[in-house]
Design a protein around this motif. Structure first.
Motif, PDB file in Angstrom:
ATOM      1  N   ILE A   1       0.834  -1.201   0.000  1.00 28.54           N
ATOM      2  CA  ILE A   1       0.000   0.000   0.000  1.00 28.54           C
ATOM      3  C   ILE A   1       0.868   1.250   0.000  1.00 28.54           C
ATOM      4  O   ILE A   1       0.580   2.235  -0.695  1.00 28.54           O
ATOM      5  N   VAL A   2       1.947   1.234   0.775  1.00 31.13           N
ATOM      6  CA  VAL A   2       2.868   2.362   0.814  1.00 31.13           C
ATOM      7  C   VAL A   2       3.467   2.619  -0.570  1.00 31.13           C
ATOM      8  O   VAL A   2       3.537   3.756  -1.033  1.00 31.13           O
ATOM      9  N   THR A   3       3.894   1.552  -1.234  1.00 33.05           N
ATOM     10  CA  THR A   3       4.467   1.678  -2.577  1.00 33.05           C
ATOM     11  C   THR A   3       3.436   2.203  -3.570  1.00 33.05           C
ATOM     12  O   THR A   3       3.744   3.063  -4.408  1.00 33.05           O
ATOM     13  N   ALA A   4       2.202   1.731  -3.460  1.00 33.08           N
ATOM     14  CA  ALA A   4       1.137   2.222  -4.342  1.00 33.08           C
ATOM     15  C   ALA A   4       0.899   3.713  -4.116  1.00 33.08           C
ATOM     16  O   ALA A   4       0.629   4.463  -5.064  1.00 33.08           O
ATOM     17  N   GLY A   5       1.022   4.157  -2.874  1.00 31.55           N
ATOM     18  CA  GLY A   5       0.856   5.566  -2.569  1.00 31.55           C
ATOM     19  C   GLY A   5       1.899   6.446  -3.229  1.00 31.55           C
ATOM     20  O   GLY A   5       1.616   7.581  -3.636  1.00 31.55           O
ATOM     21  N   ILE A   6       3.107   5.938  -3.359  1.00 34.02           N
ATOM     22  CA  ILE A   6       4.180   6.670  -4.031  1.00 34.02           C
ATOM     23  C   ILE A   6       3.816   6.917  -5.486  1.00 34.02           C
ATOM     24  O   ILE A   6       3.911   8.035  -6.000  1.00 34.02           O
ATOM     25  N   PHE A   7       3.392   5.859  -6.178  1.00 30.42           N
ATOM     26  CA  PHE A   7       3.015   5.989  -7.587  1.00 30.42           C
ATOM     27  C   PHE A   7       1.820   6.931  -7.748  1.00 30.42           C
ATOM     28  O   PHE A   7       1.774   7.738  -8.684  1.00 30.42           O
ATOM     29  N   ALA A   8       0.850   6.837  -6.847  1.00 29.12           N
ATOM     30  CA  ALA A   8      -0.331   7.697  -6.929  1.00 29.12           C
ATOM     31  C   ALA A   8       0.058   9.165  -6.767  1.00 29.12           C
ATOM     32  O   ALA A   8      -0.468  10.040  -7.463  1.00 29.12           O
ATOM     33  N   SER A   9       0.982   9.453  -5.863  1.00 30.36           N
ATOM     34  CA  SER A   9       1.408  10.837  -5.632  1.00 30.36           C
ATOM     35  C   SER A   9       2.126  11.408  -6.841  1.00 30.36           C
ATOM     36  O   SER A   9       1.883  12.552  -7.243  1.00 30.36           O
ATOM     37  N   PHE A  10       3.010  10.629  -7.424  1.00 34.12           N
ATOM     38  CA  PHE A  10       3.726  11.102  -8.605  1.00 34.12           C
ATOM     39  C   PHE A  10       2.784  11.253  -9.799  1.00 34.12           C
ATOM     40  O   PHE A  10       2.947  12.166 -10.609  1.00 34.12           O
ATOM     41  N   PHE A  11       1.794  10.372  -9.898  1.00 32.06           N
ATOM     42  CA  PHE A  11       0.834  10.485 -10.991  1.00 32.06           C
ATOM     43  C   PHE A  11      -0.009  11.753 -10.824  1.00 32.06           C
ATOM     44  O   PHE A  11      -0.301  12.446 -11.806  1.00 32.06           O
ATOM     45  N   SER A  12      -0.380  12.085  -9.588  1.00 33.91           N
ATOM     46  CA  SER A  12      -1.125  13.320  -9.344  1.00 33.91           C
ATOM     47  C   SER A  12      -0.285  14.533  -9.691  1.00 33.91           C
ATOM     48  O   SER A  12      -0.801  15.546 -10.174  1.00 33.91           O
ATOM     49  N   LEU A  13       1.022  14.437  -9.474  1.00 40.70           N
ATOM     50  CA  LEU A  13       1.930  15.524  -9.837  1.00 40.70           C
ATOM     51  C   LEU A  13       1.949  15.740 -11.347  1.00 40.70           C
ATOM     52  O   LEU A  13       1.952  16.882 -11.829  1.00 40.70           O
ATOM     53  N   ILE A  14       1.940  14.658 -12.109  1.00 42.40           N
ATOM     54  CA  ILE A  14       1.915  14.753 -13.571  1.00 42.40           C
ATOM     55  C   ILE A  14       0.627  15.451 -14.028  1.00 42.40           C
ATOM     56  O   ILE A  14       0.651  16.313 -14.917  1.00 42.40           O
ATOM     57  N   ILE A  15      -0.491  15.088 -13.414  1.00 43.01           N
ATOM     58  CA  ILE A  15      -1.775  15.688 -13.782  1.00 43.01           C
ATOM     59  C   ILE A  15      -1.788  17.184 -13.476  1.00 43.01           C
ATOM     60  O   ILE A  15      -2.225  18.006 -14.297  1.00 43.01           O
ATOM     61  N   VAL A  16      -1.287  17.567 -12.295  1.00 41.65           N
ATOM     62  CA  VAL A  16      -1.244  18.984 -11.920  1.00 41.65           C
ATOM     63  C   VAL A  16      -0.314  19.751 -12.853  1.00 41.65           C
ATOM     64  O   VAL A  16      -0.632  20.875 -13.288  1.00 41.65           O
ATOM     65  N   SER A  17       0.834  19.165 -13.201  1.00 41.47           N
ATOM     66  CA  SER A  17       1.795  19.823 -14.090  1.00 41.47           C
ATOM     67  C   SER A  17       1.200  20.031 -15.477  1.00 41.47           C
ATOM     68  O   SER A  17       1.369  21.101 -16.085  1.00 41.47           O
ATOM     69  N   ALA A  18       0.485  19.029 -15.972  1.00 42.62           N
ATOM     70  CA  ALA A  18      -0.153  19.147 -17.286  1.00 42.62           C
ATOM     71  C   ALA A  18      -1.252  20.205 -17.254  1.00 42.62           C
ATOM     72  O   ALA A  18      -1.419  20.979 -18.212  1.00 42.62           O
TER      73      ALA A  18
END
Length: 235
Positions: A81-98
């Protein structure tokens, strides 16, 4: 309890609970990264006045959830779950940047300037949060299971609070060091924010202990688990 001893209905129910906890964990983590720039004060019964980021409000939920998962599903599932949270956070960063990269229309209720003012520091916040998150969450899980072995599955309140207090201090310290060093927060606020953040997290960790007991009790009763038993789910 191994997965092979569960009925098909129990397996589906166990995975459903795990997924719901995972969804709550990830949404709390991502939300804390997006809303962190607003700060508020809280007068704690006239004893102490906290000055902290609103991003700290959903963050303790993540530690509560990993402790529940650690207790009933085991260390491996908590780490997943912790590892999945890392990917989710970085993916949200990509969305905000776009979203920041595309120009706003003239009639947009939120123009580019306002959007960047609110979300402009998200990249730094996510980076700071992830560094702290990696240290804090993995350490929380390690300490939790260390005390679980020492106490032989007893005294859930002890391992919950000992693991959370240690990891939350490390988390608060790491985030503030990164945010201050990048200029998002002035260094003269470092000491008071460190104290406020840690004390607030300690207070919440103590208050959420009954919720931990309730969550663990519900799962144990549903799957007829004895004290210290874990649901061993594959994958």
């Amino acid at each position: 309890m191994s997965e092979s001893t569960l009925t098909l209905k129990d397996k589906k129910s166990a995975y459903r609970i795990y997924l719901i906890l995972g969804a709550l964990f990830i949404s709390s983590l991502v939300a804390s990264n997006l809303i962190f720039q607003k700060f508020f004060y809280w007068d704690f019964f006239g004893v102490y006045t906290f000055e902290i980021s609103v991003g700290i409000l959903p963050y303790p939920i993540t530690f509560l959830i990993t402790d529940i998962i650690s207790e009933v599903f085991g260390k491996r599932k908590a780490n997943q779950i912790v590892t999945a949270g890392i990917f989710a956070s970085f993916f949200s960063l990509i969305i905000v940047s776009a979203s920041a990269a595309v120009p706003a229309t003239s009639w947009s209720p939120v123009n580019d300037e306002l959007f960047n003012q609110v979300f402009g520091a998200t990249a730094v916040a996510v980076f700071a949060s992830m560094i702290a998150y990696l240290f804090a969450q993995y350490i929380d899980i390690q300490i939790f299971h260390f005390w679980k072995r020492v106490t032989k599955g007893k005294h859930l309140w002890l391992r919950n609070n000992f693991s959370t207090f240690s990891s939350q201090f490390l988390d608060t310290l790491t985030v503030l060091l990164l945010l201050c060093s990048t200029g998002i927060i002035n260094w003269d606020r470092f000491g008071v924010l460190l104290l406020n953040g840690f004390l607030f997290k300690v207070l919440i960790a103590a208050l959420d202990t009954p919720l931990l007991y309730l969550g663990v009790y519900i799962v144990r009763k549903r799957f007829r688990l004895k004290q210290g038993d874990e649901l061993a789910l594959e994958i």
